[in-house]
Scaffold this motif. Structure first.
Motif, PDB file in Angstrom:
ATOM      1  N   GLN A 147     -10.138   4.906  -5.023  1.00  0.00           N
ATOM      2  CA  GLN A 147      -8.547   4.367  -4.988  1.00  0.00           C
ATOM      3  C   GLN A 147      -8.704   2.899  -4.793  1.00  0.00           C
ATOM      4  N   SER A 227      -3.286  -0.033  -5.615  1.00  0.00           N
ATOM      5  CA  SER A 227      -3.475   1.269  -4.649  1.00  0.00           C
ATOM      6  C   SER A 227      -3.415   2.319  -5.304  1.00  0.00           C
ATOM      7  N   THR A 229      -4.536   5.751  -6.789  1.00  0.00           N
ATOM      8  CA  THR A 229      -5.698   7.000  -6.550  1.00  0.00           C
ATOM      9  C   THR A 229      -6.140   7.467  -7.895  1.00  0.00           C
TER      10      THR A 229
END
Length: 278
Positions: A147, A227, A229
């Protein structure tokens, strides 16, 4: 950018894990055996004392082999390609700096193997590593979640390994690998810390761009992925790969040998699923 700033940036890379090591991914592609577990163990005849003498003489060694945890989850590789394309839309000159398809991996350890005899001895060390890895994992799956994006000194772009309970066993495996190879007399992981990361680009692959003013990876290139994922990878195999030999037809590195990690959790789940359908 001032010369002083450039020097500081490069100095900061010296403490990064393998950040200054260029694992080639632009070499010619050819077919090569992916797994070779039946190499002769005649390598034990090689004098470890001779290797240790060489180790003492070569303080500034250049690694040419590495232990790789391959990234096989298509969700992760697809996400990285989207990231790379987003960067190239902003500066297409960075195309040659990108890690190529099929090459995504985590570098567990780098080392120097000078000839075929030492490669064979390295294969033996990898095979000896297998029970240590399985002892660390105790039959449990090791899942690595990825991530976010970051850089080493704005020179190496990588997808970050998320924090969690998976970090400690991965660090233990890396330490066991380093110890196993160093006990064979190899120069492995010398003066380099291990910080697991998934490289997607390196400016060192495009030195000519510095003359054109491209001296760092601009943070705005990947700000939308800070950020993001990317997905999870289950560690199931560790490969001994060459940085310099021709790559396989699938884009992955030339692999001298591999160990497959036995996972009791996976075996149990498979067995339980079979029983359910019987």
């Amino acid at each position: 950018m001032s010369e002083e700033f450039e020097a500081d940036a490069m100095d900061s890379l010296k403490d990064m894990p393998f950040a200054t090591i260029d694992i080639k991914d632009d070499c010619e592609i050819t077919d090569a055996p992916h797994i070779n577990l039946e190499r002769s163990k005649e390598n034990e005849r090689i004098s470890k004392d001779q290797i240790k003498k060489r180790k003492k003489k070569q303080k500034g060694y250049q690694p040419n082999y590495f232990l790789s945890i391959p990234i096989t989850n298509k969700e992760i590789t697809r996400g990285i390609k989207i990231l790379q394309n987003a960067i190239l839309q902003q500066d297409e000159r960075l195309a040659k700096a990108m890690t190529s398809d099929g090459s995504f991996h985590i570098t567990l350890l780098v080392m120097q193997l000078l000839n075929e005899d030492e490669v064979n001895l390295g294969i033996g060390a990898l095979l000896e590593l297998k029970p240590f890895v399985e002892e660390i994992l105790q039959g449990k799956e090791l899942i690595l979640p990825f991530q976010g994006v970051d850089t080493f000194g704005n020179q190496v772009g990588f997808v970050k390994l998320a924090e969690g309970h998976h970090i400690n066993p991965l660090l233990e495996i890396a330490e066991a690998a380093k110890r196993t190879f160093q006990e064979k007399g190899f120069m492995a992981g010398e003066n380099r810390s291990f910080k697991p990361h998934l490289t997607f680009m390196k400016l060192s692959r495009t030195p000519w761009l510095r003359r054109k003013g491209v001296k760092k990876i601009d943070p705005k290139f990947y700000e939308k992925f800070i950020s993001h994922t990317f997905g999870e990878e289950m560690v199931h195999r560790i490969d001994l790969c060459s940085m310099l030999k021709k790559k396989q037809s699938n884009g992955y590195y030339h692999c001298e040998s591999s160990i497959v990690i036995a996972l009791l959790d996976s075996i149990y789940k498979w067995h339980h699923t079979v029983l359910v359908f019987l």
